[in-house]
Design a protein around this motif. Structure first.
Motif, PDB file in Angstrom:
ATOM      1  N   ASP A  91       4.893   9.410  44.605  1.00 50.77           N
ATOM      2  CA  ASP A  91       5.658  10.372  45.401  1.00 50.77           C
ATOM      3  C   ASP A  91       5.428  11.758  44.812  1.00 50.77           C
ATOM      4  O   ASP A  91       5.993  12.124  43.784  1.00 50.77           O
ATOM      5  CB  ASP A  91       7.149  10.026  45.387  1.00 50.77           C
ATOM      6  N   SER A  93       6.349  14.603  45.747  1.00 50.31           N
ATOM      7  CA  SER A  93       7.500  15.529  45.762  1.00 50.31           C
ATOM      8  C   SER A  93       8.350  15.390  44.515  1.00 50.31           C
ATOM      9  O   SER A  93       9.204  16.241  44.235  1.00 50.31           O
ATOM     10  CB  SER A  93       8.362  15.289  47.005  1.00 50.31           C
ATOM     11  N   LYS A  94       8.113  14.318  43.739  1.00 49.17           N
ATOM     12  CA  LYS A  94       8.872  14.100  42.512  1.00 49.17           C
ATOM     13  C   LYS A  94       7.993  14.188  41.269  1.00 49.17           C
ATOM     14  O   LYS A  94       8.450  13.882  40.159  1.00 49.17           O
ATOM     15  CB  LYS A  94       9.551  12.718  42.560  1.00 49.17           C
ATOM     16  N   ILE A  99       4.936  19.456  42.641  1.00 44.98           N
ATOM     17  CA  ILE A  99       6.148  19.862  43.350  1.00 44.98           C
ATOM     18  C   ILE A  99       5.933  21.136  44.166  1.00 44.98           C
ATOM     19  O   ILE A  99       6.429  21.257  45.286  1.00 44.98           O
ATOM     20  CB  ILE A  99       7.317  20.042  42.346  1.00 44.98           C
TER      21      ILE A  99
END
Length: 378
Positions: A91, A93-94, A99
């Motif tokens: 992921d 986004s993490k 980011i």
């Protein structure tokens, strides 16, 4: 840790950083997309400042990822840091590395990324085959193995393609070396093709042909034979054409002398060559042309020498012969007659020496003329 300069040099050697589409790479990227059930699959190559997307399968994004992206924004830039490992981002986004990445925060909203480096036999990573999704996920062991197999297939394809590229470059280099060599030869060299429709075209001309035949344009490798015909002295043109046609018809050796116009003058040339028949029935004439003005002048000089010996020296030689015959008829010579004959012999000898000196002066001047003429063609 791979050497940066070495890696970039090897990447350049594959010749993949161009804008041409490669169907083979597109197909391999599509296999990855279908087999792993992801919307995006790419084959990328990481250069110094940019990552080049060579194959891009994108079935959901409203905006395709561009053909090249800044290296610092590229996921693949991170992937090639470990050439033997498949980098997996579950992921983005993490993940602190991504980011603030524009491809995470805007279209195509990357969440999942898995990239297997494309590593050369020397151990240098060129780029990756990667799969991308806009939702978090993971790869199974079998899916990782599939990426491994595809990366090997891609490198096998690229290695074979590089071999072909190297061979093509070698052929080009050899052709250039041959052209440079033939351009420096003091003789004209050409290849003349005759089609099944009897059309004559130059296939190859060296630079010397331009100097010999002002009508020949060496920048056009397929010029008509008329550019040579137009340079030939009118009185020799039909004879030359008939000789050339006979060589083509009979596949015979060509050896002919003719004149080429040089302004208001002309120069003598000799052409020698062979004709070969090709498998499609067409014919090719390989030939050379060289200036033979010095040879013609030399032959004329020899003829003049023979004439001079025959005519100029005939009188003193005849005089000597007559004196010999006259002395031979005398049974006995008194002192007065002997002195008279000796005087006559001296006169004839002096005359012959004078003729010989004149001949030598004439031939020395002719030699200088021939030497100066040869220099004008070198």
């Amino acid at each position: 840790m791979t050497n940066r300069i070495e890696r970039l040099n090897e990447l350049d050697s594959y010749g993949v950083l161009n804008h041409k589409q490669d169907e083979e790479l597109n197909d391999l990227a599509k296999i990855a997309s279908l087999a792993l059930n992801v919307p995006i699959a790419q084959i990328t190559f990481v250069h110094d400042e940019f990552t080049f997307v060579k194959a891009n399968i994108d079935v959901v994004s409203t905006e395709s990822i561009p053909g090249r992206v800044k290296r610092r924004e590229s996921f693949c830039h991170h992937s090639i840091k470990n050439p033997k490992e498949t980098m997996i981002v579950n992921d983005a986004s993490k993940d602190s590395r991504f980011i603030n990445n524009p491809f995470v925060n805007s279209d195509p909203h990357i969440r999942f990324y898995a990239g297997k480096p494309l590593t050369t036999p020397a151990g240098n990573p060129l780029g990756t085959i990667c799969v991308i999704d806009n939702k978090p996920r993971n790869l199974s062991l079998g899916e990782k193995q599939l990426l491994d197999i595809l990366s090997k297939k891609i490198m096998a394809y690229l290695n074979n393609k590089r071999k072909l590229l190297n061979q093509e470059n070698k052929i080009i280099d050899d052709a250039l070396r041959l052209q440079n060599l033939t351009d420096r030869l003091p003789v004209g060299i050409f290849q003349l093709d005759k089609s099944n429709q009897n059309n004559l075209r130059f296939k190859f001309l060296n630079k010397t042909m331009k100097e010999m035949c002002p009508s020949v344009n060496t920048n056009k490798s397929s010029e008509s034979i008329e550019i040579l015909f137009s340079s030939i002295y009118p009185d020799d043109k039909n004879r030359f054409i008939n000789h050339l046609n006979e060589s083509f018809d009979n596949l015979s050796f060509s050896n002919i002398q003719f004149r080429i116009k040089k302004g208001n003058n002309c120069a003598w040339f000799a052409m020698k060559g062979n004709v070969e028949r090709r498998t499609d029935g067409s014919k090719t004439f390989y030939a050379s042309i060289r200036n033979i003005d010095n040879q013609i002048e030399y032959e004329k000089t020899l003829e003049q020498i023979a004439f001079d010996i025959s005519h100029v020296l005939r009188r003193p030689v005849s005089s000597l012969s007559g004196l010999v015959n006259l002395v031979d008829t005398k049974e006995k010579l008194n002192k007065k007659e002997l002195l008279e004959y000796i005087g006559l012999v001296k006169t004839v000898s002096t005359e012959m020496e004078s003729y010989t000196r004149k001949l030598n002066d004439i031939y020395q001047k002719k030699k200088e003329i021939i030497t100066n003429h040869n220099k004008s063609y070198t």
